[in-house]
Scaffold this motif. Structure first.
Motif, PDB file in Angstrom:
ATOM      1  N   GLU A 180       0.831  -1.204   0.000  1.00 40.53           N
ATOM      2  CA  GLU A 180       0.000   0.000   0.000  1.00 40.53           C
ATOM      3  C   GLU A 180       0.868   1.258   0.000  1.00 40.53           C
ATOM      4  N   GLU A 181       1.896   1.254   0.835  1.00 35.75           N
ATOM      5  CA  GLU A 181       2.787   2.414   0.911  1.00 35.75           C
ATOM      6  C   GLU A 181       3.532   2.619  -0.405  1.00 35.75           C
ATOM      7  N   ALA A 182       3.963   1.518  -1.012  1.00 37.76           N
ATOM      8  CA  ALA A 182       4.674   1.631  -2.291  1.00 37.76           C
ATOM      9  C   ALA A 182       3.754   2.165  -3.382  1.00 37.76           C
ATOM     10  N   TRP A 183       2.494   1.749  -3.361  1.00 37.12           N
ATOM     11  CA  TRP A 183       1.534   2.220  -4.365  1.00 37.12           C
ATOM     12  C   TRP A 183       1.288   3.715  -4.224  1.00 37.12           C
ATOM     13  N   LEU A 184       1.210   4.204  -2.998  1.00 37.38           N
ATOM     14  CA  LEU A 184       0.958   5.622  -2.774  1.00 37.38           C
ATOM     15  C   LEU A 184       2.194   6.494  -2.992  1.00 37.38           C
ATOM     16  N   ASP A 185       3.366   5.948  -2.780  1.00 41.29           N
ATOM     17  CA  ASP A 185       4.596   6.737  -2.784  1.00 41.29           C
ATOM     18  C   ASP A 185       4.906   7.296  -4.171  1.00 41.29           C
ATOM     19  N   HIS A 186       4.987   8.622  -4.279  1.00 34.19           N
ATOM     20  CA  HIS A 186       5.308   9.249  -5.561  1.00 34.19           C
ATOM     21  C   HIS A 186       6.690   8.846  -6.064  1.00 34.19           C
ATOM     22  N   ALA A 187       7.548   8.408  -5.150  1.00 33.23           N
ATOM     23  CA  ALA A 187       8.920   8.080  -5.529  1.00 33.23           C
ATOM     24  C   ALA A 187       9.074   6.656  -6.060  1.00 33.23           C
ATOM     25  N   THR A 188       8.012   5.855  -5.995  1.00 31.67           N
ATOM     26  CA  THR A 188       8.118   4.487  -6.512  1.00 31.67           C
ATOM     27  C   THR A 188       8.362   4.540  -8.019  1.00 31.67           C
ATOM     28  N   PRO A 189       9.434   3.941  -8.510  1.00 30.64           N
ATOM     29  CA  PRO A 189       9.745   4.003  -9.943  1.00 30.64           C
ATOM     30  C   PRO A 189       8.621   3.389 -10.786  1.00 30.64           C
ATOM     31  N   ALA A 190       8.309   4.026 -11.892  1.00 31.57           N
ATOM     32  CA  ALA A 190       7.229   3.555 -12.768  1.00 31.57           C
ATOM     33  C   ALA A 190       7.379   2.090 -13.176  1.00 31.57           C
ATOM     34  N   PRO A 191       8.604   1.609 -13.479  1.00 32.26           N
ATOM     35  CA  PRO A 191       8.730   0.207 -13.879  1.00 32.26           C
ATOM     36  C   PRO A 191       8.350  -0.780 -12.778  1.00 32.26           C
ATOM     37  N   LEU A 192       8.320  -0.328 -11.513  1.00 33.16           N
ATOM     38  CA  LEU A 192       7.968  -1.226 -10.416  1.00 33.16           C
ATOM     39  C   LEU A 192       6.460  -1.300 -10.163  1.00 33.16           C
ATOM     40  N   LEU A 193       5.711  -0.348 -10.694  1.00 34.10           N
ATOM     41  CA  LEU A 193       4.277  -0.320 -10.426  1.00 34.10           C
ATOM     42  C   LEU A 193       3.550  -1.568 -10.923  1.00 34.10           C
ATOM     43  N   PRO A 194       3.866  -2.072 -12.128  1.00 37.65           N
ATOM     44  CA  PRO A 194       3.164  -3.285 -12.577  1.00 37.65           C
ATOM     45  C   PRO A 194       3.350  -4.474 -11.641  1.00 37.65           C
ATOM     46  N   GLU A 195       4.446  -4.499 -10.895  1.00 44.84           N
ATOM     47  CA  GLU A 195       4.682  -5.608  -9.968  1.00 44.84           C
ATOM     48  C   GLU A 195       3.673  -5.605  -8.816  1.00 44.84           C
ATOM     49  N   LEU A 196       3.080  -4.442  -8.566  1.00 47.25           N
ATOM     50  CA  LEU A 196       2.074  -4.343  -7.507  1.00 47.25           C
ATOM     51  C   LEU A 196       0.679  -4.695  -8.006  1.00 47.25           C
ATOM     52  N   LEU A 197       0.487  -4.642  -9.317  1.00 50.63           N
ATOM     53  CA  LEU A 197      -0.851  -4.804  -9.903  1.00 50.63           C
ATOM     54  C   LEU A 197      -1.107  -6.246 -10.297  1.00 50.63           C
ATOM     55  N   VAL A 198      -1.050  -7.118  -9.319  1.00 54.31           N
ATOM     56  CA  VAL A 198      -1.229  -8.555  -9.548  1.00 54.31           C
ATOM     57  C   VAL A 198      -2.337  -9.079  -8.643  1.00 54.31           C
ATOM     58  N   ALA A 199      -2.792 -10.286  -8.937  1.00 49.99           N
ATOM     59  CA  ALA A 199      -3.877 -10.886  -8.159  1.00 49.99           C
ATOM     60  C   ALA A 199      -3.422 -11.239  -6.750  1.00 49.99           C
ATOM     61  N   LEU A 200      -4.336 -11.128  -5.807  1.00 51.17           N
ATOM     62  CA  LEU A 200      -4.068 -11.610  -4.458  1.00 51.17           C
ATOM     63  C   LEU A 200      -3.794 -13.106  -4.525  1.00 51.17           C
ATOM     64  N   PRO A 201      -2.780 -13.610  -3.806  1.00 48.56           N
ATOM     65  CA  PRO A 201      -2.491 -15.051  -3.850  1.00 48.56           C
ATOM     66  C   PRO A 201      -3.707 -15.900  -3.455  1.00 48.56           C
ATOM     67  N   ASP A 202      -3.775 -17.083  -4.018  1.00 45.45           N
ATOM     68  CA  ASP A 202      -4.903 -17.978  -3.758  1.00 45.45           C
ATOM     69  C   ASP A 202      -5.108 -18.228  -2.274  1.00 45.45           C
ATOM     70  N   ASP A 203      -4.008 -18.443  -1.538  1.00 47.12           N
ATOM     71  CA  ASP A 203      -4.146 -18.807  -0.134  1.00 47.12           C
ATOM     72  C   ASP A 203      -4.583 -17.648   0.750  1.00 47.12           C
ATOM     73  N   LEU A 204      -4.596 -16.444   0.204  1.00 50.25           N
ATOM     74  CA  LEU A 204      -5.077 -15.289   0.957  1.00 50.25           C
ATOM     75  C   LEU A 204      -6.504 -14.907   0.580  1.00 50.25           C
ATOM     76  N   THR A 205      -7.128 -15.716  -0.304  1.00 49.19           N
ATOM     77  CA  THR A 205      -8.439 -15.391  -0.866  1.00 49.19           C
ATOM     78  C   THR A 205      -9.508 -16.348  -0.349  1.00 49.19           C
ATOM     79  N   ALA A 206     -10.665 -15.807   0.020  1.00 49.86           N
ATOM     80  CA  ALA A 206     -11.813 -16.620   0.418  1.00 49.86           C
ATOM     81  C   ALA A 206     -13.031 -16.198  -0.394  1.00 49.86           C
ATOM     82  N   ARG A 207     -13.970 -17.120  -0.577  1.00 51.17           N
ATOM     83  CA  ARG A 207     -15.188 -16.849  -1.356  1.00 51.17           C
ATOM     84  C   ARG A 207     -16.367 -17.528  -0.695  1.00 51.17           C
ATOM     85  N   ARG A 208     -17.527 -16.904  -0.829  1.00 50.57           N
ATOM     86  CA  ARG A 208     -18.730 -17.454  -0.205  1.00 50.57           C
ATOM     87  C   ARG A 208     -19.942 -17.049  -1.042  1.00 50.57           C
ATOM     88  N   ALA A 209     -20.773 -18.020  -1.374  1.00 49.40           N
ATOM     89  CA  ALA A 209     -22.003 -17.723  -2.105  1.00 49.40           C
ATOM     90  C   ALA A 209     -22.972 -16.977  -1.194  1.00 49.40           C
TER      91      ALA A 209
END
Length: 245
Positions: A180-209
């Motif tokens: 979150e801090e890296a996403w907000l930080d104006h100093a985060t280099p542009a080439p690193l931003l795509p590394e943050l824009l990925v899916a939450l890992p499966d083991d951290l995800t829950a679903r319920r109908a």
């Protein structure tokens, strides 16, 4: 995509501490946040200092002639966000966090006679509040407030393996405070931003109908989170649904 989400966490003080939200910012329990609503977000000042505020969901670029364009820009695709005119400038210094504790997605039911889709509520596995990666903009067109209309969009990415049978896209949920801090930080280099824009890992995800109440975008009440009726639940119950994936 992400077209509806929740911020039903009742412990507002915990939310304020977690995301640095001031006491003056209105934070309400929301069970069915819809496009066009005001949403709780963390933006940054010109100097890069985080600040909590309310933004309207549906980004309206500064050059737009009509505020209604925001309803077409509730989401931005991670793969093209750096190229699209509506988003590329915001990606540089107008990144934001959009505070939530779950989102909804609808699964087609081709084996059912009904054309209705089955809604799911998707959360972190630990149930904790989190932040979507977002972008914000300020619009000063006709009808905007004197200080401008501030709007936002939620960035999406390819769904993780736990959700692909429901939808092929999901919102970017930043996995921890460091991200979150890296996403907000104006100093985060542009080439690193795509590394943050990925899916939450499966083991951290829950679903319920869940039941059909959430399907009405105008309905914002606790029953949006009710379990799906047994006959509609693909796994025959909330806990069972989680155990299958």
């Amino acid at each position: 995509m992400c077209g509806r989400y929740s911020l039903a966490t009742p412990a507002q003080n915990d939310l304020r501490g977690r995301f640095g939200l001031s006491e003056s910012l209105e934070v309400r329990q929301r069970f069915n946040v819809a496009p066009g609503d005001d949403v709780v977000a963390v933006t940054t000042s010109k100097e890069g200092e985080p600040r909590g505020e309310l933004l309207r969901w549906g980004l309206v670029p500064f050059w737009a002639r009509d505020v209604k364009v925001g309803y077409k820009m509730i989401n931005a695709r991670s793969e093209t966000v750096a190229e699209k005119p509506a988003f590329r400038d915001a990606l540089k210094t107008r990144r934001c966090l959009i505070v939530a504790d779950g989102f909804y997605e609808w699964q087609p039911r081709p084996d059912r006679a009904s054309r209705k889709k089955q809604p799911f509520h998707i959360t972190r596995a630990d149930g904790a509040p989190f932040a979507f990666a977002g972008l914000w903009a300020s619009w000063h067109g006709d009808g905007a407030p004197e200080d401008g209309l501030r709007t936002c969009t939620i960035i999406t990415t390819a769904a993780n393996a736990k959700l692909t049978d429901i939808h092929d896209r999901m919102p970017v949920i930043l996995p921890d405070q460091a991200a979150e801090e890296a996403w907000l930080d104006h100093a985060t280099p542009a080439p690193l931003l795509p590394e943050l824009l990925v899916a939450l890992p499966d083991d951290l995800t829950a679903r319920r109908a869940v039941g059909p109440a959430v399907s009405d975008a105008r309905h914002d009440a606790p029953d949006c989170l009710d379990d799906a009726p047994p006959e509609d639940d693909p796994a025959g119950g909330g806990d069972a649904a989680l155990s299958l994936f």
